[in-house]
Design an enzyme around this catalytic site. Structure first.
Site, mmCIF file in Angstrom:
data_model
loop_
_atom_site.group_PDB
_atom_site.id
_atom_site.type_symbol
_atom_site.label_atom_id
_atom_site.label_comp_id
_atom_site.label_asym_id
_atom_site.label_seq_id
_atom_site.Cartn_x
_atom_site.Cartn_y
_atom_site.Cartn_z
ATOM 1 N N GLU A 1 0.877 -1.190 -0.007
ATOM 2 C CA GLU A 1 -0.045 -0.031 0.006
ATOM 3 C C GLU A 1 0.717 1.382 0.006
ATOM 4 O O GLU A 1 0.284 2.307 0.121
ATOM 5 C CB GLU A 1 -0.744 0.149 1.089
ATOM 6 C CG GLU A 1 -0.328 0.047 2.680
ATOM 7 C CD GLU A 1 -1.250 0.094 3.654
ATOM 8 O OE1 GLU A 1 -1.537 1.392 4.218
ATOM 9 O OE2 GLU A 1 -1.572 -1.023 4.337
ATOM 10 N N HIS B 1 -1.679 -10.967 11.430
ATOM 11 C CA HIS B 1 -1.402 -9.566 11.097
ATOM 12 C C HIS B 1 -1.007 -8.723 12.269
ATOM 13 O O HIS B 1 -1.992 -8.788 13.364
ATOM 14 C CB HIS B 1 -2.365 -8.978 10.303
ATOM 15 C CG HIS B 1 -1.959 -7.319 10.132
ATOM 16 N ND1 HIS B 1 -0.891 -6.936 9.444
ATOM 17 C CD2 HIS B 1 -2.887 -6.347 10.347
ATOM 18 C CE1 HIS B 1 -1.007 -5.714 9.308
ATOM 19 N NE2 HIS B 1 -2.267 -5.412 9.931
ATOM 20 N N CYS C 1 -2.610 -3.500 4.042
ATOM 21 C CA CYS C 1 -2.059 -4.715 4.686
ATOM 22 C C CYS C 1 -2.603 -6.002 4.443
ATOM 23 O O CYS C 1 -2.158 -6.956 4.821
ATOM 24 C CB CYS C 1 -2.478 -4.531 6.317
ATOM 25 S SG CYS C 1 -2.027 -3.052 7.194
#
Length: 454
Positions: free
Chosen positions: A88, A252, A122
């Site tokens: 990103e 994550h 993400c």
């Protein structure tokens, strides 16, 4: 060209991680920011944070990750048929990072690589991974490997969110007959339209963040993905599913405290289904909260679940958090930084085990999936060389860290420039930015290895 035989045991054949040479210590950053002692180290659960200056950008760290992987495993560039990137970190609104990585294949003459960039906060790395697995399993597969790159430079404006930054890029070689084999048919996915974290200002690297909303969204995504995964597991395996069926779980990791909450959330979901079992008596009283909004921020419930799930966290999650706690958040690469940590520390004790992976991206997109380790991963552990590489980094003072980020602010979207930082800030073998010319074209070089390394 003959049609290759149907692939079996598709998964990760090789993996490597690139992280910057420099880091700032979170305890020292707390003192510099005049934050309460423990706010970053206990409250967030972080130890150190990697960062980059004007010599590295998203292209360079991905170049470093890919070339590092190919060098360490002696991968023939012609054996790659697909290359996808998840990121990103945007430095061009049209030209993909993948096209820059094509420079690494030019000498071999291999210009036939499918795939481009996957962009979502993400989650892009997971999307690139899923695409690559599905390409290998499809009628379009030509028998070659896929290469997945997941990485970002996570930087925040001065304030409460800045300690949750970081930087890393992970490169994965995907193919058949792998030691790490993805479970087929076991995947739970949840997506929504929310504004918990986003980057509407294209002239700035900094995101807009609603911290509380983002945590609520993350936990809601855990609930939904876990429920779907459970249903598919029970249908496929013919037995009851709880978190005990996962020998390890990788999350994550924006910051470690959220990882702790998320494992506790999975245990809580198990309790909601099996509340009558005696072992859940310490947390059974919270059943009435269900999975609604009130359950996300109930302090008593959070404390009780943290205590109840502590041993499960220590045995199933802790090893995957060592590297993320020391390099910080890598956005699209974060989950896979955690995977590198787990593989490095658990090694061949994972053979025959099932590992769950939870991927979350704001906005939002999330998936829970899993793999089994089917054969020795000792070559992977050797090449990642995690603890040795962490020990060789350079600690930078908080004031120099702040100055470095201010320098990035000034040069972001400023037009043509020549980076000024010394190459001494880079590890050997890293790619770096040489120049941005008057047409905004970026030129890269690679830092040479010492004669001892050669």
């Amino acid at each position: 060209m003959t049609t290759p035989p149907p692939p079996k045991n598709v998964g990760i054949v090789a993996i490597d991680v690139y992280f910057p040479q420099r880091y700032v210590n979170q305890t020292e950053l707390e003192a510099f920011d005049k934050a309460p002692a423990g706010k970053y180290t206990v409250g967030l659960g972080q130890t150190n944070m990697s960062f980059v200056g004007d010599r590295e950008d998203i292209n360079s760290i991905c170049l470093s990750a890919v070339q590092g992987l190919m060098d360490k495993y002696a991968i023939d560039p012609r054996s790659i048929g697909r290359l996808e990137v998840g990121t990103e970190t945007i430095i061009d609104k049209s030209k993909s990072v993948k096209t820059t990585l094509m420079d690494l294949f030019k000498a071999s003459g291999n210009m036939s690589l499918e795939g481009v960039d996957n962009i979502n906060a993400c989650y892009g790395g997971t999307s690139a991974l899923f695409n690559s697995i599905q390409w290998i399993e499809s009628s379009y597969w030509d028998g070659r490997f896929a290469l997945v790159v997941a990485g970002d430079i996570a930087i925040y404006a001065e304030g409460n969110a800045r300690p949750t930054g970081g930087c890393a890029a992970v490169a994965m070689l995907i193919g058949p007959n792998a030691p790490i084999v993805f479970d087929t048919g076991l995947r739970g996915t949840h997506m929504e339209n929310v504004y918990d974290f986003y980057k509407p200002n294209l002239n700035s690297e900094y995101p807009v963040v609603d911290g509380k909303l983002s945590v609520d969204c993350y936990l809601r995504a855990v609930d939904n993905c876990y429920s779907q995964y459970r249903s598919k597991f029970e249908k496929k395996e013919g037995k009851v599913f709880t978190v005990e069926e996962l020998d390890s779980v990788v999350f994550h990791a924006p910051y470690n405290k959220l990882v702790q909450k998320s494992l506790a959330r999975m245990v809580y979901n198990d309790m909601l289904v099996h509340a009558d079992e005696a072992k859940y008596s310490p947390v059974r009283s919270f059943k009435e909260l269900g999975t609604g909004p009130k359950s996300y921020s109930n302090v008593d419930m959070e404390k009780a679940l943290a205590a109840f799930s502590k041993n499960t966290y220590n045995s199933k999650v802790e090893q995957s958090t060592v590297l993320p706690k020391n390099v910080g958040n890598a956005y699209c690469g974060s989950l896979y930084v955690g995977l590198c940590s787990l593989l490095s520390l658990a090694g061949d004790s994972l053979v025959g085990k099932r590992v769950g992976l939870f991927s979350y991206g704001s906005g939002l997109a999330a998936s829970l999936f899993s793999f089994r380790v089917c054969s020795s991963i000792s070559p992977i552990v050797k090449e990642i060389d995690m603890l040795n590489r962490l020990s060789k980094r350079t600690k930078i003072s908080p004031d120099q860290f702040v100055l470095t980020l201010k320098g990035r602010e000034q040069k972001h979207d400023c037009g043509a420039y020549t980076p000024s930082e010394s190459l001494d800030t880079l590890p050997e073998g890293a790619f770096y930015l040489n120049q941005v010319d008057d047409k905004m074209r970026r030129q890269y070089s690679r830092k040479a290895f010492s004669s001892a390394k050669l």
